[in-house]
Design a protein around this motif. Structure first.
Motif, PDB file in Angstrom:
ATOM      1  N   LEU A  25     -12.205  52.162 -98.306  1.00 44.20           N
ATOM      2  CA  LEU A  25     -11.343  51.289 -97.512  1.00 44.20           C
ATOM      3  C   LEU A  25     -11.403  51.684 -96.043  1.00 44.20           C
ATOM      4  N   ALA A  26     -11.451  52.993 -95.780  1.00 40.45           N
ATOM      5  CA  ALA A  26     -11.565  53.463 -94.395  1.00 40.45           C
ATOM      6  C   ALA A  26     -12.931  53.106 -93.808  1.00 40.45           C
ATOM      7  N   VAL A  27     -13.985  53.208 -94.627  1.00 39.13           N
ATOM      8  CA  VAL A  27     -15.331  52.842 -94.164  1.00 39.13           C
ATOM      9  C   VAL A  27     -15.364  51.374 -93.752  1.00 39.13           C
ATOM     10  N   LEU A  28     -14.725  50.517 -94.533  1.00 39.56           N
ATOM     11  CA  LEU A  28     -14.678  49.096 -94.197  1.00 39.56           C
ATOM     12  C   LEU A  28     -13.962  48.884 -92.865  1.00 39.56           C
ATOM     13  N   GLY A  29     -12.840  49.561 -92.673  1.00 39.08           N
ATOM     14  CA  GLY A  29     -12.123  49.446 -91.406  1.00 39.08           C
ATOM     15  C   GLY A  29     -12.951  49.930 -90.237  1.00 39.08           C
ATOM     16  N   GLU A  30     -13.671  51.028 -90.421  1.00 44.95           N
ATOM     17  CA  GLU A  30     -14.516  51.559 -89.348  1.00 44.95           C
ATOM     18  C   GLU A  30     -15.667  50.603 -89.034  1.00 44.95           C
ATOM     19  N   ALA A  31     -16.201  49.962 -90.081  1.00 44.42           N
ATOM     20  CA  ALA A  31     -17.317  49.035 -89.864  1.00 44.42           C
ATOM     21  C   ALA A  31     -16.867  47.804 -89.064  1.00 44.42           C
ATOM     22  N   LEU A  32     -15.682  47.293 -89.368  1.00 47.74           N
ATOM     23  CA  LEU A  32     -15.186  46.115 -88.666  1.00 47.74           C
ATOM     24  C   LEU A  32     -14.565  46.468 -87.322  1.00 47.74           C
ATOM     25  N   ASN A  33     -13.981  47.666 -87.249  1.00 48.04           N
ATOM     26  CA  ASN A  33     -13.365  48.171 -86.019  1.00 48.04           C
ATOM     27  C   ASN A  33     -12.492  47.114 -85.348  1.00 48.04           C
ATOM     28  N   PRO A  34     -11.480  46.620 -86.044  1.00 44.75           N
ATOM     29  CA  PRO A  34     -10.639  45.564 -85.454  1.00 44.75           C
ATOM     30  C   PRO A  34      -9.883  46.070 -84.239  1.00 44.75           C
ATOM     31  N   PRO A  35      -9.811  45.288 -83.171  1.00 47.29           N
ATOM     32  CA  PRO A  35      -9.097  45.736 -81.968  1.00 47.29           C
ATOM     33  C   PRO A  35      -7.598  45.781 -82.216  1.00 47.29           C
ATOM     34  N   PRO A  36      -6.887  46.663 -81.535  1.00 44.69           N
ATOM     35  CA  PRO A  36      -5.431  46.775 -81.720  1.00 44.69           C
ATOM     36  C   PRO A  36      -4.737  45.444 -81.461  1.00 44.69           C
ATOM     37  N   GLY A  37      -3.742  45.170 -82.300  1.00 45.38           N
ATOM     38  CA  GLY A  37      -2.923  44.002 -82.102  1.00 45.38           C
ATOM     39  C   GLY A  37      -3.363  42.752 -82.825  1.00 45.38           C
ATOM     40  N   ILE A  38      -4.552  42.768 -83.452  1.00 46.82           N
ATOM     41  CA  ILE A  38      -4.961  41.557 -84.163  1.00 46.82           C
ATOM     42  C   ILE A  38      -4.062  41.361 -85.381  1.00 46.82           C
ATOM     43  N   ARG A  39      -3.964  40.105 -85.828  1.00 47.88           N
ATOM     44  CA  ARG A  39      -3.059  39.751 -86.911  1.00 47.88           C
ATOM     45  C   ARG A  39      -3.838  39.539 -88.205  1.00 47.88           C
ATOM     46  N   MET A  40      -3.262  40.066 -89.292  1.00 44.83           N
ATOM     47  CA  MET A  40      -3.857  39.931 -90.617  1.00 44.83           C
ATOM     48  C   MET A  40      -2.886  39.247 -91.562  1.00 44.83           C
ATOM     49  N   LEU A  41      -3.445  38.561 -92.537  1.00 41.25           N
ATOM     50  CA  LEU A  41      -2.694  38.063 -93.681  1.00 41.25           C
ATOM     51  C   LEU A  41      -3.392  38.571 -94.926  1.00 41.25           C
ATOM     52  N   ASP A  42      -2.682  39.355 -95.740  1.00 41.55           N
ATOM     53  CA  ASP A  42      -3.267  39.932 -96.950  1.00 41.55           C
ATOM     54  C   ASP A  42      -2.580  39.310 -98.162  1.00 41.55           C
ATOM     55  N   LEU A  43      -3.301  38.419 -98.854  1.00 41.24           N
ATOM     56  CA  LEU A  43      -2.764  37.739-100.022  1.00 41.24           C
ATOM     57  C   LEU A  43      -3.012  38.571-101.269  1.00 41.24           C
ATOM     58  N   ALA A  44      -1.988  38.656-102.126  1.00 44.79           N
ATOM     59  CA  ALA A  44      -2.009  39.556-103.287  1.00 44.79           C
ATOM     60  C   ALA A  44      -2.249  40.988-102.802  1.00 44.79           C
TER      61      ALA A  44
END
Length: 248
Positions: A25-44
């Motif tokens: 899960l951390a590897v995925l976050g590092e690969a995408l490297n989302p900038p601070p403040g972006i908004r997410m919606l996580d369903l289920a």
């Protein structure tokens, strides 16, 4: 409106309710490297580990939606533990009909495409919340090897071989849905072991503490066969991954 109690018993200690380890899960976050403040919606969203750890590590904000009151309680506690409760929120509800009030940068459904009736419906559902140029995260099983017979299919918790695709065909399906695949992180056999074996320990501890519960007979029968079933079928035949998509 809630998950069956047997499910929350099996996964009572899980922070991630699929075979993606915290490292992956951390590897995925590092690969995408989302900038601070972006908004997410996580369903289920389950116990909220995706939102909470990415809020801590990348500064994202967002909302998680889940049907399980038990897992949402864990998600809110995790947000407090990681000191991100001001960045994320969790809503009890049916994720299959949830659309964000305002477009989000990342929409995710990691391991629960049943909310959209399958991959195509879930992609369509996420699109309804996504801003132009945003990303979708889809967690989905696939066949590592084509199953030999119906016993193998059922041993992988499927009803038909057509329930899943082999990996190249799954990637092609995303393209047929009008998406570019821009990243993926795949579980391996150890990821499956960590996810499934924790279910066995949770079940055994629950059985020891609740020998007279109405579910005890069912959970005991399940635990008796689960390890060999996993080794014979799921571990060998079923893959799983998170796929990052962008609309073409």
């Amino acid at each position: 409106m809630d998950l069956p109690r047997s499910f929350t018993i099996r996964e009572s200690s899980h922070r991630i309710h699929n075979p993606l380890t915290s490292q992956k899960l951390a590897v995925l976050g590092e690969a995408l490297n989302p900038p601070p403040g972006i908004r997410m919606l996580d369903l289920a969203c389950g116990s909220g580990e995706l939102l909470c750890t990415w809020a801590r590590d990348h500064g994202v904000t967002g909302t998680g939606v889940d049907i399980s009151t038990v897992f949402l309680a864990s998600a809110r506690a995790r947000a407090i533990e990681l000191e991100v409760a001001d960045q994320v929120a969790f809503t009890h509800g049916d994720a299959s009909g949830h659309v964000a009030d305002d477009p989000v940068d990342i929409g995710s459904c990691v391991g629960a495409t049943w909310i959209g009736g399958g991959v195509a419906g879930t992609v369509d559902l996420l699109r309804r919340s996504l801003r132009p140029g945003g990303m979708m995260l889809i967690g989905e099983p696939y066949w590592r090897r084509e199953p030999l017979d119906q016993a193998t299919v059922e041993g992988c918790h499927a009803t038909s071989e057509d329930d899943f695709r082999v990996l190249p065909e799954l990637l092609e399906q995303f393209g047929e849905l009008g998406c570019d695949v821009v990243e993926m992180v795949l579980a391996d056999q150890d990821s499956w072991d960590r996810y499934v074996a924790a279910q066995w320990l949770n079940t055994r501890r629950w059985l020891d503490a609740h020998p007279d519960d109405e579910l005890a007979e069912q959970m005991r029968a399940e635990l008796t066969v689960a390890p060999a079933r996993h080794a014979r079928y799921q571990r060998e035949y079923l893959g799983w991954g998170v796929f990052v998509l962008m609309n073409r």
